[in-house]
Scaffold this active site. Structure first.
Site, PDB file in Angstrom:
ATOM      1  N   LYS A   8      90.800 -45.829  48.562  1.00 55.66           N
ATOM      2  CA  LYS A   8      90.676 -46.269  47.161  1.00 55.66           C
ATOM      3  C   LYS A   8      91.735 -47.295  46.782  1.00 55.66           C
ATOM      4  O   LYS A   8      91.887 -47.638  45.623  1.00 55.66           O
ATOM      5  CB  LYS A   8      90.790 -45.063  46.219  1.00 55.66           C
ATOM      6  CG  LYS A   8      89.883 -43.900  46.556  1.00 55.66           C
ATOM      7  CD  LYS A   8      88.499 -44.084  46.013  1.00 55.66           C
ATOM      8  CE  LYS A   8      87.673 -42.823  46.164  1.00 55.66           C
ATOM      9  NZ  LYS A   8      86.686 -42.884  47.196  1.00 55.66           N
ATOM     10  N   CYS A   9      92.465 -47.777  47.740  1.00 59.41           N
ATOM     11  CA  CYS A   9      93.536 -48.745  47.508  1.00 59.41           C
ATOM     12  C   CYS A   9      92.952 -50.150  47.352  1.00 59.41           C
ATOM     13  O   CYS A   9      91.952 -50.491  47.991  1.00 59.41           O
ATOM     14  CB  CYS A   9      94.501 -48.705  48.701  1.00 59.41           C
ATOM     15  SG  CYS A   9      95.899 -49.842  48.597  1.00 59.41           S
TER      16      CYS A   9
END
Length: 168
Positions: free
Chosen positions: A34-35
């Site tokens: 999710k970065c």
């Protein structure tokens, strides 16, 4: 002590020794699906595909220490990486890279190659390049895209093949 003294856990919960990678160039990365830097998975995969037969292994260590960017379980994380980014290189179990619960491997990596602002890991996608003899050669910042240091990888692979031409 060197890189081959460490044991890690696979995403399936099995123990694996890094000695299994003796003689290979390693690119060790703390990852998060999710970065904002997650598109680097594609470049990491490209390096893996291009150089795996020459002796490169990319090892991904998911980490949830930076703004909850890897909140899922190991099995879901591995599936997400495969579906969304085409990742086939080894993804290990989720670990901490900083603080009192930091994985021993990451304590070692940080000691061997400090970052610009000290030894702590600044963010996801900090990358460590390890030569075929298990020495930490270089640390790359989270924002350094993997293809930017492809020449460094090629150099280490060439050195390894000269030392042990039969193994490749």
């Amino acid at each position: 002590m060197n890189i081959y003294d460490f044991k890690v856990q696979t995403a399936r919960g099995e123990q694996k020794t890094l000695a299994d990678y003796r003689g290979q160039v390693l690119l060790i990365v703390n990852t998060a699906t999710k970065c904002g830097l997650a598109p680097q998975f594609k470049e990491l995969q490209r390096l893996h595909e291009t150089y795996k037969d020459a002796g490169l292994t990319v090892l991904g260590f998911p980490c949830n220490q930076f703004q909850n960017q890897e909140p899922v379980q190991n099995s879901e994380m591995a599936e997400t990486c495969e579906i969304n980014f085409g990742v086939t290189f080894p993804l290990l179990a989720k670990i901490d890279v900083n603080g009192p619960n930091a994985d021993p491997l990451y304590k070692y990596l940080k000691k061997e190659a400090s970052g610009f602002f000290g030894s702590g890991i600044k963010w996801n996608f900090t990358k460590f390049l390890v030569d075929a003899e298990g020495r930490v050669v270089k640390r790359y910042s989270p924002t350094t895209k993997p293809l930017k240091f492809e020449a460094d990888i090629k150099k280490l692979l060439e050195q390894a093949s000269k030392k042990n031409p039969v193994a490749r």
